[in-house]
Enzyme design. Structure first.
Site, PDB file in Angstrom:
ATOM      1  N   LYS A 265      40.743  36.365  52.318  1.00  0.00           N
ATOM      2  CA  LYS A 265      41.481  37.031  51.245  1.00  0.00           C
ATOM      3  C   LYS A 265      42.127  36.001  50.296  1.00  0.00           C
ATOM      4  O   LYS A 265      41.970  36.065  49.073  1.00  0.00           O
ATOM      5  CB  LYS A 265      42.549  37.934  51.852  1.00  0.00           C
TER       6      LYS A 265
ATOM      7  N   GLY B  22      47.819  36.744  35.487  1.00  0.00           N
ATOM      8  CA  GLY B  22      49.131  37.230  35.909  1.00  0.00           C
ATOM      9  C   GLY B  22      48.935  38.277  36.985  1.00  0.00           C
ATOM     10  O   GLY B  22      47.917  38.285  37.669  1.00  0.00           O
TER      11      GLY B  22
ATOM     12  N   PHE C 222      34.934  36.463  35.543  1.00  0.00           N
ATOM     13  CA  PHE C 222      36.160  35.658  35.624  1.00  0.00           C
ATOM     14  C   PHE C 222      36.055  34.330  34.876  1.00  0.00           C
ATOM     15  O   PHE C 222      36.613  33.320  35.263  1.00  0.00           O
ATOM     16  CB  PHE C 222      36.620  35.490  37.074  1.00  0.00           C
TER      17      PHE C 222
ATOM     18  N   CYS D  75      49.161  39.599  42.303  1.00  0.00           N
ATOM     19  CA  CYS D  75      48.330  38.996  43.352  1.00  0.00           C
ATOM     20  C   CYS D  75      48.021  37.519  43.129  1.00  0.00           C
ATOM     21  O   CYS D  75      48.415  36.674  43.946  1.00  0.00           O
ATOM     22  CB  CYS D  75      47.032  39.768  43.483  1.00  0.00           C
TER      23      CYS D  75
ATOM     24  N   VAL E 103      48.037  49.148  47.557  1.00  0.00           N
ATOM     25  CA  VAL E 103      46.977  49.076  48.570  1.00  0.00           C
ATOM     26  C   VAL E 103      47.062  50.267  49.524  1.00  0.00           C
ATOM     27  O   VAL E 103      46.057  50.911  49.816  1.00  0.00           O
ATOM     28  CB  VAL E 103      47.069  47.730  49.340  1.00  0.00           C
TER      29      VAL E 103
ATOM     30  N   GLY F 295      41.825  32.685  28.027  1.00  0.00           N
ATOM     31  CA  GLY F 295      42.919  33.424  27.405  1.00  0.00           C
ATOM     32  C   GLY F 295      44.266  32.813  27.717  1.00  0.00           C
ATOM     33  O   GLY F 295      44.397  31.585  27.801  1.00  0.00           O
TER      34      GLY F 295
ATOM     35  N   ASN G 222      40.972  35.110  46.258  1.00  0.00           N
ATOM     36  CA  ASN G 222      41.860  35.184  45.094  1.00  0.00           C
ATOM     37  C   ASN G 222      42.081  33.802  44.469  1.00  0.00           C
ATOM     38  O   ASN G 222      42.097  33.660  43.248  1.00  0.00           O
ATOM     39  CB  ASN G 222      43.208  35.808  45.489  1.00  0.00           C
TER      40      ASN G 222
ATOM     41  N   ARG H  89      41.046  45.834  42.677  1.00  0.00           N
ATOM     42  CA  ARG H  89      41.757  45.404  41.467  1.00  0.00           C
ATOM     43  C   ARG H  89      42.528  46.574  40.886  1.00  0.00           C
ATOM     44  O   ARG H  89      42.041  47.705  40.926  1.00  0.00           O
ATOM     45  CB  ARG H  89      40.759  44.926  40.391  1.00  0.00           C
ATOM     46  N   GLU H  90      43.693  46.297  40.348  1.00  0.00           N
ATOM     47  CA  GLU H  90      44.437  47.344  39.659  1.00  0.00           C
ATOM     48  C   GLU H  90      43.596  47.803  38.471  1.00  0.00           C
ATOM     49  O   GLU H  90      42.957  46.997  37.805  1.00  0.00           O
ATOM     50  CB  GLU H  90      45.788  46.813  39.167  1.00  0.00           C
TER      51      GLU H  90
END
Ligand code: UGA
Length: 427
Positions: free
Chosen positions: A202, A255, A247, A258, A11, A251, A206, A152-153
């Site tokens: 936040k 993971g 989303f 976060c 971040v 699957g 999530n 997001r990564e």
């Protein structure tokens, strides 16, 4: 305006770099000297598309600099972002010691009004604690603001530059004005709330996304029982704009650094305040159980897994990152090791990080080699690269042509046409 950013993790580094790209003078601080030395040389500690180029470009332009000295970082800065880590403790609570240490170090260097911005994901009430820490060392006026990050990564730069919203939780209009001014060049809805609301937005965001994933994973398990296809079900649901299509990919479960941490921190936070957050308990349980669905399917195909040679495609917690924290792939490997399977794993970029977490398996430097001579291949990460593999060639090289696709990545009709025994999640 000069801005400082404390912490050069995901971040912090993205925030500092993007703010310098917008045109601000940014100084990033980390207490890790080696990291700072490397950043000055343009060496980035994480894999994130575009980040390296922007760090180098803005350093060269003189807008972005790095330091280990709080005096240097804080001096002249109107706004100080705290973006240090908040790892989960064993009991699920967020460890706030880095945030509090940063607040204390900032306060010791403060000489005039500043806005101290919490960008780290912190439990409700942390802003107030940061405020009281600063007040112990500095008697002048200042504001503490919560400005949660939603990046997001893998798409962090894009998420920072084109966010769905910017949230500013503050106790004064002066602080809100300064923050809105900083983000003026970014076109999006900007909202101001009180400190606690911003902190909760936040976690709630999530936790809601994680809930969507666990929900669709439970639907996928029902699909397996009744002969429905979770891809079709998710598509049909997602067309309802109140639900939305994102989303809803079933699957092996979520993971990363976060969702697992934040869902359990919100559950703990609720408990701490005397509220039993039942839904989140189920979200966590479903997510943990979902890892085992792949093992169950592998056993359906091979009966016993003992001594079987299994190839794993993917180690990262999702595609486009080398991050393996709380990765489903790692959990699946651990479960397979308990079954005494022989494992060879491949990931386009996450192998180095995975090697630190798992032993007793072979790591391969090509997807084809990882599948060679195997009784079964499991797809554990949604890397688009795996779709492009020559699956006919892979089939010819496998001992037993069987694939368990834990991410529903491949076309099932095509895989069966090629001659695979192909199992996936909820279809
Ligand atoms: C997540 C949030 O999406 C960001 O908005 C937030 O800022 C970030 O956490 C954070 O708190 O820092 P990230 O962890 O990078 O971002 O990754 P996501 O893209 O959200 O994916 C999380 C996990 O969910 C991955 O394991 C992914 O494979 C899984 N996932 C995602 C699914 O299983 N199904 C889906 O439909 C979507």
């Amino acid at each position: 305006m000069k801005i400082s950013v404390i912490g050069t993790g995901y971040v912090g580094l993205v925030t500092g770099t993007c703010l310098s790209e917008i045109g601000y003078q940014v100084i990033c601080l980390d207490i890790d000297e080696e990291k700072i030395t490397r950043l000055k040389e343009g060496i980035i500690p994480i894999y994130e598309p575009q980040l390296k180029e922007l760090v180098i470009k803005n350093q060269e332009a003189g807008r972005l600099s790095f330091t280990t000295s709080y005096a240097e970082a804080i001096n002249d800065s109107a706004v100080v972002f705290i973006a240090v880590g908040t790892p989960a403790r064993e009991d699920g609570h967020a460890d706030l010691s880095y945030v509090f240490q940063a607040a204390e170090s900032i306060a010791q260097e403060m000489k005039d009004y500043k806005v101290i911005v919490d960008k780290s994901t912190v439990p409700v009430g942390t802003g107030e604690k940061v405020k009281s820490i600063i007040q112990k060392h500095y008697s002048g006026s200042f504001d503490v603001v919560s400005c949660p990050e939603f990046l997001r990564e893998g798409s962090a730069i894009e998420d920072f530059m084109k966010p769905d919203r910017i949230v500013v939780g503050a106790q004064s209009t002066k602080a809100v004005d300064i923050m809105f001014d900083i983000f003026k060049p970014i076109e999006t809805e900007k909202i101001s709330t009180n400190l606690a609301s911003a902190e909760l937005i936040k976690y709630a965001s999530n936790a809601f996304l994680a809930t969507k994933i666990s929900f669709i994973n439970e639907i996928s398990n029902i699909c397996d029982l009744v002969g429905a296809n979770v891809g079709e079900v998710a598509y049909g649901m997602g067309l309802d704009q109140r639900i939305g299509s994102s989303f809803l990919r079933a699957g092996v479960g979520y993971g990363g650094s976060c969702f697992p941490k934040d869902v359990s921190a919100l559950k703990q936070m609720a408990g701490h305040n005397g509220y039993d957050f039942k839904l989140l308990k189920a979200v966590i349980e479903v997510n943990n159980d979902q890892r085992a669905v792949v093992i169950k399917k592998a056993k359906e195909a091979l009966k016993s897994l003992k001594g079987k040679n299994i190839g794993i495609l993917g180690l990262a917690f999702k595609d486009n990152t080398d991050d393996v924290r709380e990765s489903a792939a790692i959990d699946i490997i651990n479960l397979l090791q308990k079954e005494k399977a022989q494992i060879t794993a491949y990931d386009p970029i996450a192998t180095k990080n995975a090697e630190k977490l798992i032993s007793g398996i072979e790591f391969s430097d090509s997807a084809y080699a990882a599948c060679h001579d195997k009784d079964l291949v499991i797809i554990a990460t949604e890397w688009p690269d795996f779709k492009e593999l020559d699956w006919e060639k892979i089939k010819d090289k496998m001992r037993n042509p069987c694939v368990v696709d834990g991410r529903n990545l491949l076309d099932q009709n095509k895989m069966r046409e090629i001659g695979f025994q192909y199992l996936s999640i909820g279809r």
